[in-house]
Design a protein around this motif. Structure first.
Motif, mmCIF file in Angstrom:
data_model
loop_
_atom_site.group_PDB
_atom_site.id
_atom_site.type_symbol
_atom_site.label_atom_id
_atom_site.label_comp_id
_atom_site.label_asym_id
_atom_site.label_seq_id
_atom_site.Cartn_x
_atom_site.Cartn_y
_atom_site.Cartn_z
ATOM 1 N N GLU A 1 0.824 -1.209 0.000
ATOM 2 C CA GLU A 1 0.000 0.000 0.000
ATOM 3 C C GLU A 1 0.858 1.259 0.000
ATOM 4 O O GLU A 1 0.571 2.235 -0.706
ATOM 5 C CB GLU A 1 -0.921 -0.016 1.216
ATOM 6 C CG GLU A 1 -1.866 1.163 1.311
ATOM 7 C CD GLU A 1 -2.804 1.066 2.506
ATOM 8 O OE1 GLU A 1 -3.382 2.092 2.875
ATOM 9 O OE2 GLU A 1 -2.951 -0.043 3.077
ATOM 10 N N GLU A 2 1.935 1.253 0.765
ATOM 11 C CA GLU A 2 2.762 2.439 0.937
ATOM 12 C C GLU A 2 3.722 2.653 -0.237
ATOM 13 O O GLU A 2 3.869 3.759 -0.753
ATOM 14 C CB GLU A 2 3.557 2.342 2.237
ATOM 15 C CG GLU A 2 4.606 3.423 2.441
ATOM 16 C CD GLU A 2 4.031 4.830 2.540
ATOM 17 O OE1 GLU A 2 4.774 5.794 2.280
ATOM 18 O OE2 GLU A 2 2.832 4.962 2.857
ATOM 19 N N VAL A 3 4.403 1.591 -0.654
ATOM 20 C CA VAL A 3 5.464 1.725 -1.654
ATOM 21 C C VAL A 3 4.923 1.583 -3.076
ATOM 22 O O VAL A 3 5.480 2.123 -4.025
ATOM 23 C CB VAL A 3 6.582 0.698 -1.376
ATOM 24 C CG1 VAL A 3 7.695 0.799 -2.402
ATOM 25 C CG2 VAL A 3 7.146 0.911 0.029
ATOM 26 N N GLY A 4 3.841 0.834 -3.229
ATOM 27 C CA GLY A 4 3.248 0.672 -4.550
ATOM 28 C C GLY A 4 3.646 -0.583 -5.280
ATOM 29 O O GLY A 4 3.179 -0.837 -6.393
ATOM 30 N N VAL A 5 4.519 -1.383 -4.681
ATOM 31 C CA VAL A 5 4.890 -2.685 -5.232
ATOM 32 C C VAL A 5 4.930 -3.685 -4.086
ATOM 33 O O VAL A 5 5.113 -3.308 -2.927
ATOM 34 C CB VAL A 5 6.256 -2.664 -5.950
ATOM 35 C CG1 VAL A 5 6.216 -1.745 -7.158
ATOM 36 C CG2 VAL A 5 7.368 -2.239 -4.992
ATOM 37 N N SER A 6 4.771 -4.958 -4.398
ATOM 38 C CA SER A 6 4.796 -5.983 -3.361
ATOM 39 C C SER A 6 6.228 -6.359 -3.003
ATOM 40 O O SER A 6 7.072 -6.520 -3.894
ATOM 41 C CB SER A 6 4.044 -7.226 -3.842
ATOM 42 O OG SER A 6 4.230 -8.299 -2.920
ATOM 43 N N PRO A 7 6.515 -6.560 -1.724
ATOM 44 C CA PRO A 7 7.854 -7.035 -1.337
ATOM 45 C C PRO A 7 8.073 -8.505 -1.670
ATOM 46 O O PRO A 7 9.165 -9.032 -1.447
ATOM 47 C CB PRO A 7 7.879 -6.809 0.183
ATOM 48 C CG PRO A 7 6.451 -6.949 0.594
ATOM 49 C CD PRO A 7 5.648 -6.355 -0.533
ATOM 50 N N LEU A 8 7.050 -9.160 -2.188
ATOM 51 C CA LEU A 8 7.170 -10.574 -2.546
ATOM 52 C C LEU A 8 7.740 -10.773 -3.946
ATOM 53 O O LEU A 8 8.045 -11.908 -4.328
ATOM 54 C CB LEU A 8 5.786 -11.249 -2.485
ATOM 55 C CG LEU A 8 5.016 -11.112 -1.173
ATOM 56 C CD1 LEU A 8 3.681 -11.826 -1.267
ATOM 57 C CD2 LEU A 8 5.826 -11.638 0.000
ATOM 58 N N LEU A 9 7.912 -9.699 -4.710
ATOM 59 C CA LEU A 9 8.255 -9.843 -6.124
ATOM 60 C C LEU A 9 9.682 -10.339 -6.343
ATOM 61 O O LEU A 9 9.923 -11.186 -7.196
ATOM 62 C CB LEU A 9 8.049 -8.511 -6.847
ATOM 63 C CG LEU A 9 6.588 -8.041 -6.989
ATOM 64 C CD1 LEU A 9 6.538 -6.703 -7.710
ATOM 65 C CD2 LEU A 9 5.767 -9.081 -7.733
ATOM 66 N N ASP A 10 10.650 -9.799 -5.604
ATOM 67 C CA ASP A 10 12.051 -10.083 -5.918
ATOM 68 C C ASP A 10 12.451 -11.525 -5.638
ATOM 69 O O ASP A 10 12.992 -12.214 -6.490
ATOM 70 C CB ASP A 10 12.966 -9.136 -5.144
ATOM 71 C CG ASP A 10 12.888 -7.714 -5.688
ATOM 72 O OD1 ASP A 10 12.466 -7.556 -6.843
ATOM 73 O OD2 ASP A 10 13.236 -6.787 -4.948
ATOM 74 N N ASP A 11 12.200 -11.980 -4.423
ATOM 75 C CA ASP A 11 12.657 -13.323 -4.020
ATOM 76 C C ASP A 11 11.562 -14.099 -3.314
ATOM 77 O O ASP A 11 11.852 -14.960 -2.478
ATOM 78 C CB ASP A 11 13.888 -13.214 -3.120
ATOM 79 C CG ASP A 11 13.608 -12.423 -1.840
ATOM 80 O OD1 ASP A 11 12.476 -11.913 -1.694
ATOM 81 O OD2 ASP A 11 14.511 -12.322 -0.993
ATOM 82 N N GLY A 12 10.326 -13.800 -3.655
ATOM 83 C CA GLY A 12 9.219 -14.451 -2.970
ATOM 84 C C GLY A 12 8.989 -13.926 -1.568
ATOM 85 O O GLY A 12 8.215 -14.520 -0.813
ATOM 86 N N GLY A 13 9.654 -12.825 -1.220
ATOM 87 C CA GLY A 13 9.486 -12.221 0.096
ATOM 88 C C GLY A 13 10.412 -12.761 1.161
ATOM 89 O O GLY A 13 10.281 -12.375 2.326
ATOM 90 N N ARG A 14 11.380 -13.591 0.791
ATOM 91 C CA ARG A 14 12.253 -14.192 1.812
ATOM 92 C C ARG A 14 13.080 -13.132 2.541
ATOM 93 O O ARG A 14 13.211 -13.154 3.764
ATOM 94 C CB ARG A 14 13.162 -15.245 1.177
ATOM 95 C CG ARG A 14 12.422 -16.502 0.724
ATOM 96 C CD ARG A 14 13.388 -17.570 0.225
ATOM 97 N NE ARG A 14 14.087 -17.132 -0.978
ATOM 98 C CZ ARG A 14 13.606 -17.251 -2.205
ATOM 99 N NH1 ARG A 14 12.412 -17.780 -2.410
ATOM 100 N NH2 ARG A 14 14.298 -16.852 -3.259
ATOM 101 N N GLY A 15 13.654 -12.192 1.769
ATOM 102 C CA GLY A 15 14.453 -11.148 2.401
ATOM 103 C C GLY A 15 13.616 -10.246 3.281
ATOM 104 O O GLY A 15 14.041 -9.873 4.378
ATOM 105 N N TYR A 16 12.419 -9.915 2.828
ATOM 106 C CA TYR A 16 11.538 -9.059 3.617
ATOM 107 C C TYR A 16 11.084 -9.773 4.890
ATOM 108 O O TYR A 16 11.037 -9.183 5.966
ATOM 109 C CB TYR A 16 10.345 -8.634 2.770
ATOM 110 C CG TYR A 16 9.452 -7.611 3.426
ATOM 111 C CD1 TYR A 16 9.938 -6.368 3.799
ATOM 112 C CD2 TYR A 16 8.111 -7.886 3.660
ATOM 113 C CE1 TYR A 16 9.121 -5.416 4.400
ATOM 114 C CE2 TYR A 16 7.283 -6.939 4.250
ATOM 115 C CZ TYR A 16 7.794 -5.714 4.620
ATOM 116 O OH TYR A 16 6.981 -4.777 5.221
ATOM 117 N N ARG A 17 10.803 -11.046 4.762
ATOM 118 C CA ARG A 17 10.407 -11.809 5.947
ATOM 119 C C ARG A 17 11.545 -11.880 6.964
ATOM 120 O O ARG A 17 11.304 -11.782 8.171
ATOM 121 C CB ARG A 17 9.963 -13.219 5.553
ATOM 122 C CG ARG A 17 9.470 -14.031 6.748
ATOM 123 C CD ARG A 17 9.145 -15.466 6.357
ATOM 124 N NE ARG A 17 8.802 -16.237 7.535
ATOM 125 C CZ ARG A 17 7.595 -16.301 8.075
ATOM 126 N NH1 ARG A 17 6.589 -15.643 7.522
ATOM 127 N NH2 ARG A 17 7.378 -17.013 9.166
#
Length: 279
Positions: A161-177
């Motif tokens: 919602e804030e950034v406009g892209v999903s954090p899951l796109l690059d590596d399936g969200g592993r780094g964000y998790r």
């Protein structure tokens, strides 16, 4: 060849870097946190820090890594850093900091780095140094490490919602998790749960000896408009001031009037303007 007084800084100049970061503890918070944890040797793995100034004197800093962060940057320093950085391909995902420095850099770098995904030129920087006047929600608490599975979907929703892209796109969200899990392990993630569901969340994304920077403030859309945000944010601020740092800071998009009203009611005061360029 560069004709400006600019150079990459090393371990021997840590005290100089810390002195400049102390001049602006809010714009320099991201850098200060890493320097406190790892010293300047950290730059060799994750980025470079440049200093601007005549001779051996340094008066301005710019970190070039995952983000580009200028600190205490004058107009001549903006021109110098842009001349240096514009000679290389863009490596950062954003430019973040005081608005005059960020927008000055972007004015000079846009021709070299191409179009930005978003430019947010007016983000009020807010600081709280005293307990909020609003009462705190007693249901807002630190997230336990074993609750990351419940927190993660809310974090993804906030980021998207804030950034406009999903954090899951690059590596399936592993780094964000991993990042969310680390915040929970270090006592920097807050939430309110209802039936195991996160309906409010916020994190202390950056912590230094001068400030704790709040990011990721989010209320579940189903629960918005019910007066939840003010006492929830007040709980975060109260705990952070008591337990973590002498001030709490954040920056917010100028058009987000509901959030700005929440922060005002929680005792935040204006401390300048940030800008962000997102790629």
């Amino acid at each position: 060849m560069l004709t400006v007084p600019i150079r990459q800084l090393g371990d021997s100049e840590r005290s100089t870097v810390e002195r400049i970061l102390d001049r602006d503890p809010y714009a320099g918070a991201q850098i200060a946190e890493r320097v406190a944890a790892h010293g300047l040797s950290w730059w060799r793995a994750d980025g470079r820090i440049y200093g601007y100034g005549p001779g051996r004197d340094v008066e301005s800093l710019c970190w070039s890594g995952a983000h580009l962060v200028p600190v205490c940057v004058s107009p001549p320093a903006v021109a110098a850093f842009a001349e240096l950085l514009g000679a290389e391909p863009r490596a950062c995902s954003s430019i973040i900091g005081r608005a005059d420095a960020v927008l000055g850099l972007w004015d000079r770098l846009a021709a070299h780095w191409g179009q930005a995904r978003d430019v947010r030129p007016n983000q009020p920087l807010l600081v709280a140094a005293a307990a909020p006047p609003a009462p705190a929600d007693p249901e807002v608490r630190l997230v336990r490490p074993d609750e990351v599975d419940a927190l993660f979907p809310a974090a993804v929703a906030m980021y998207t919602e804030e950034v406009g892209v999903s954090p899951l796109l690059d590596d399936g969200g592993r780094g964000y998790r991993r990042r969310i899990a680390e915040l929970a392990r270090s006592g920097r993630a807050y939430a309110r749960f209802v039936g195991g569901r996160v309906i409010f969340k916020a994190e202390l994304a950056i912590v230094t000896r001068r400030t704790a920077q709040v990011q990721g403030v989010w209320v579940d859309p189903e629960f918005r408009g019910r007066g939840l945000a003010v006492p929830a944010v007040a709980a975060v601020v109260r705990d952070a001031l008591r337990r973590v740092a002498p001030t709490v800071s954040l920056y917010v998009n100028d058009y987000n009037f509901p959030a700005r009203r929440v922060y005002a009611r929680c005792g935040f005061q204006p401390a300048g303007t940030f800008a962000t360029v997102l790629f």
